[in-house]
Design a protein around this motif. Structure first.
Motif, PDB file in Angstrom:
ATOM      1  N   LEU A  68       0.845  -1.301  -0.080  1.00 15.28           N
ATOM      2  CA  LEU A  68      -0.145   0.124  -0.002  1.00 15.28           C
ATOM      3  C   LEU A  68       0.832   1.295   0.050  1.00 15.28           C
ATOM      4  O   LEU A  68       0.637   2.392  -0.630  1.00 15.28           O
ATOM      5  CB  LEU A  68      -1.047  -0.007   1.105  1.00 15.28           C
ATOM      6  N   ALA A  69       2.244   1.341   0.708  1.00 16.98           N
ATOM      7  CA  ALA A  69       2.844   2.472   0.681  1.00 16.98           C
ATOM      8  C   ALA A  69       3.586   2.631  -0.699  1.00 16.98           C
ATOM      9  O   ALA A  69       3.730   3.692  -1.014  1.00 16.98           O
ATOM     10  CB  ALA A  69       3.897   2.059   1.690  1.00 16.98           C
ATOM     11  N   CYS A  70       3.957   1.511  -0.996  1.00 20.26           N
ATOM     12  CA  CYS A  70       4.356   1.831  -2.720  1.00 20.26           C
ATOM     13  C   CYS A  70       3.379   2.080  -3.476  1.00 20.26           C
ATOM     14  O   CYS A  70       3.809   2.964  -4.590  1.00 20.26           O
ATOM     15  CB  CYS A  70       4.940   0.433  -3.027  1.00 20.26           C
ATOM     16  N   SER A  71       2.120   1.876  -3.459  1.00 17.61           N
ATOM     17  CA  SER A  71       1.000   2.001  -4.148  1.00 17.61           C
ATOM     18  C   SER A  71       0.600   3.593  -4.032  1.00 17.61           C
ATOM     19  O   SER A  71       0.341   4.217  -5.147  1.00 17.61           O
ATOM     20  CB  SER A  71      -0.292   1.234  -3.978  1.00 17.61           C
ATOM     21  N   LEU A  72       0.673   4.114  -2.981  1.00 13.81           N
ATOM     22  CA  LEU A  72       0.711   5.388  -2.601  1.00 13.81           C
ATOM     23  C   LEU A  72       1.392   6.348  -3.356  1.00 13.81           C
ATOM     24  O   LEU A  72       1.279   7.354  -3.634  1.00 13.81           O
ATOM     25  CB  LEU A  72       0.531   5.692  -1.026  1.00 13.81           C
ATOM     26  N   GLY A  73       2.974   5.802  -3.240  1.00 12.10           N
ATOM     27  CA  GLY A  73       3.698   6.501  -3.943  1.00 12.10           C
ATOM     28  C   GLY A  73       3.547   6.600  -5.488  1.00 12.10           C
ATOM     29  O   GLY A  73       3.959   7.723  -6.015  1.00 12.10           O
ATOM     30  N   ILE A 190      11.731   4.790  -3.623  1.00  9.33           N
ATOM     31  CA  ILE A 190      10.399   5.295  -3.553  1.00  9.33           C
ATOM     32  C   ILE A 190      10.063   6.169  -2.283  1.00  9.33           C
ATOM     33  O   ILE A 190       9.429   6.951  -2.033  1.00  9.33           O
ATOM     34  CB  ILE A 190       9.545   3.840  -3.663  1.00  9.33           C
ATOM     35  N   ALA A 191      10.922   5.528  -1.160  1.00 13.15           N
ATOM     36  CA  ALA A 191      10.851   6.398   0.280  1.00 13.15           C
ATOM     37  C   ALA A 191      11.262   7.896   0.139  1.00 13.15           C
ATOM     38  O   ALA A 191      10.743   8.774   0.428  1.00 13.15           O
ATOM     39  CB  ALA A 191      11.598   5.527   1.130  1.00 13.15           C
ATOM     40  N   ALA A 192      12.474   7.918  -0.770  1.00 13.49           N
ATOM     41  CA  ALA A 192      12.839   9.369  -0.856  1.00 13.49           C
ATOM     42  C   ALA A 192      12.022  10.073  -1.730  1.00 13.49           C
ATOM     43  O   ALA A 192      11.950  11.340  -1.708  1.00 13.49           O
ATOM     44  CB  ALA A 192      14.154   9.442  -1.526  1.00 13.49           C
ATOM     45  N   LEU A 193      11.356   9.435  -2.787  1.00 11.00           N
ATOM     46  CA  LEU A 193      10.327  10.208  -3.816  1.00 11.00           C
ATOM     47  C   LEU A 193       9.238  10.525  -3.009  1.00 11.00           C
ATOM     48  O   LEU A 193       8.964  11.944  -3.264  1.00 11.00           O
ATOM     49  CB  LEU A 193      10.195   9.574  -4.913  1.00 11.00           C
ATOM     50  N   ILE A 197       7.670  14.577  -2.278  1.00 11.48           N
ATOM     51  CA  ILE A 197       6.520  15.126  -2.724  1.00 11.48           C
ATOM     52  C   ILE A 197       5.922  15.927  -1.340  1.00 11.48           C
ATOM     53  O   ILE A 197       5.241  17.004  -1.524  1.00 11.48           O
ATOM     54  CB  ILE A 197       5.503  14.078  -3.090  1.00 11.48           C
ATOM     55  N   ASN A 198       6.166  15.230  -0.238  1.00 17.26           N
ATOM     56  CA  ASN A 198       5.718  16.085   1.125  1.00 17.26           C
ATOM     57  C   ASN A 198       6.519  17.183   1.097  1.00 17.26           C
ATOM     58  O   ASN A 198       5.866  18.132   1.737  1.00 17.26           O
ATOM     59  CB  ASN A 198       6.223  14.727   2.308  1.00 17.26           C
ATOM     60  N   MET A 265      -5.772  10.737  -0.954  1.00 17.14           N
ATOM     61  CA  MET A 265      -5.060   9.495  -1.167  1.00 17.14           C
ATOM     62  C   MET A 265      -4.206   9.186  -0.033  1.00 17.14           C
ATOM     63  O   MET A 265      -4.002   8.118   0.656  1.00 17.14           O
ATOM     64  CB  MET A 265      -4.270   9.323  -2.549  1.00 17.14           C
ATOM     65  N   GLN A 266      -3.487  10.408   0.593  1.00 19.46           N
ATOM     66  CA  GLN A 266      -2.696  10.253   1.788  1.00 19.46           C
ATOM     67  C   GLN A 266      -3.462   9.879   2.762  1.00 19.46           C
ATOM     68  O   GLN A 266      -3.137   8.946   3.903  1.00 19.46           O
ATOM     69  CB  GLN A 266      -1.855  11.789   1.830  1.00 19.46           C
ATOM     70  N   PHE A 267      -4.511  10.602   3.049  1.00 19.50           N
ATOM     71  CA  PHE A 267      -5.623  10.224   4.170  1.00 19.50           C
ATOM     72  C   PHE A 267      -5.988   8.902   4.190  1.00 19.50           C
ATOM     73  O   PHE A 267      -5.798   8.006   5.310  1.00 19.50           O
ATOM     74  CB  PHE A 267      -6.689  11.097   4.262  1.00 19.50           C
TER      75      PHE A 267
END
Length: 389
Positions: A68-73, A190-193, A197-198, A265-267
């Motif tokens: 889900l975290a990867c999909s969110l990114g 993906i974590a850095a990207l 965005i944040n 999407m973040q929420f």
């Protein structure tokens, strides 16, 4: 100092995925990286469907939270790419603000420089936190594998950093090592990207807040004079301030349009992911190897919770800043002005009553109250899962 509010780390991230304007092969870079994300997500969800076992729900939820975290990114990058024209307009407006600041007095440049330095520090810290969380998550998988391998000397215990379902055997060397390195790089990227965005929304909100501070200072320094010629110049100056106020409103509307769907999407994602990670932490307390799982999940939990807090905080901060414009008009020397001049300022007060804000899909405003709602919902779902298990 660079005459921009965008930090070098954020700019490099946008160049890496091909969104930064003026890149010669931006579209090709974009599709190449997004194709790799699609392949990774397919393998992750294939593992989830293949290992869908309620009796081993901890393993299932662990895999689901990462997917889900990867999909969110992935969805964030899609949304940012689809609205890249708005993003380019925002960058152009920021460049115009900096050009205007360089032509004015030093105090204006000082306000913008202070906010730019703050946004750079925040960007570096947040990207470092997300990258550290990704490294720790991947490293604990290797740690767990090494411990098990020393005890049993069995290749079947080899564990990749990410749970994926491959159509071929992956335990043999050097294929296992190559896949492990590729997954490690994917997790870090993906974590850095996502952090980039944040950080971008923080940078944009700090930039517009700097423009609001400059506008408030100029409103407070409006002076009055008995001579008609100087009064005409005062009215001209007020009209110029109104024009700058309208530029701030337009800039804020562009931020809202750029980040509204991303915030929604973040929420939704954070509510589920925080619930899954919390359940994993609680479920691991009574099992062997709890220390490794806690180290693996705790930093990830902090990073995901921080994402939700960032979006809510910047929305609250922007709203508070926008309302301060009306306070600055009231605190000016309006009582020494003529009726016509006060009438002009009255419109500024009326417009500032409609606060600037960022919404989550035009459903709800981003605020600290919204953050508490996300945390309460996550805790409720986590309690239900724990009771069922």
């Amino acid at each position: 100092m660079r005459a921009t509010s965008i930090s070098t780390s954020v700019e490099l991230g946008l160049r890496f995925v091909g969104i930064w304007p003026g890149l010669p092969y931006g579209t090709f870079t974009w599709f190449t990286y997004m194709t790799s994300l699609v392949v990774v997500m397919y393998l992750e969800y294939a593992y989830i469907f293949d290992h869908f076992d309620i009796d081993n729900i901890s393993n299932l939820i662990d895999a689901l939270s990462i997917a889900l975290a990867c999909s969110l990114g992935f969805l964030k990058l899609i949304s940012l790419w689809s609205r890249r024209r708005i993003f380019y307009d925002i960058l152009l407006a920021m460049d115009e603000d900096w050009s205007d600041a360089l032509d004015r007095d030093r105090s204006v440049l000082s306000v913008m420089s202070s906010n730019a330095n703050l946004s750079r520090r925040c960007s570096n810290v947040l990207i470092s936190i997300n990258t550290t969380a990704a490294v720790c998550y991947a490293a604990t998988s290797f740690t767990r594998h090494s411990a098990g391998f020393k005890e049993n000397l069995n290749d079947s215990l080899r564990v990749l950093p990410l749970k994926m379902q491959f159509p071929f055997e992956v335990n043999a060397s050097p294929l296992f090592e190559l896949l492990a390195v590729a997954q490690f790089l994917h997790v870090v990227s993906i974590a850095a990207l996502v952090a980039m965005i944040n950080c971008l929304i923080i940078t944009l909100v700090l930039h517009v807040s700097g423009q609001i501070d400059i506008l408030r200072r100029e409103l407070l320094t409006i002076s009055c004079n008995e001579h008609q010629s100087q009064r005409d110049s005062i009215i001209t100056g007020i009209r110029l301030l109104i024009t700058r106020h309208q530029r701030i409103i337009t800039f804020s509307d562009n931020i809202e349009e750029l980040y509204s769907d991303i915030a929604l999407m973040q929420f939704l994602s954070n509510t589920v992911v925080i619930c899954c990670i919390g359940f994993t932490i609680i479920g691991s307390l009574a099992k062997d190897g709890a220390t490794v799982v806690l180290l693996k999940s705790a930093i990830f939990y902090v990073a995901v919770t921080l994402e939700a807090f960032i979006f809510c905080f910047v929305g609250e901060y922007l709203s508070a800043k926008s309302k301060s414009i009306g306070d600055a008009v009231y605190e000016s020397l309006w009582y020494n002005m003529t009726t016509a001049e006060c009438r002009i300022l009255l419109f500024v007060i009326l417009r500032s009553q409609k606060r600037l804000t960022i919404t989550a899909g035009n459903v709800m405003d981003l605020s600290l109250e919204g953050f508490t709602t996300v945390m309460k919902a996550s805790a409720s779902y986590m309690s239900v899962l724990h009771a069922m298990y």
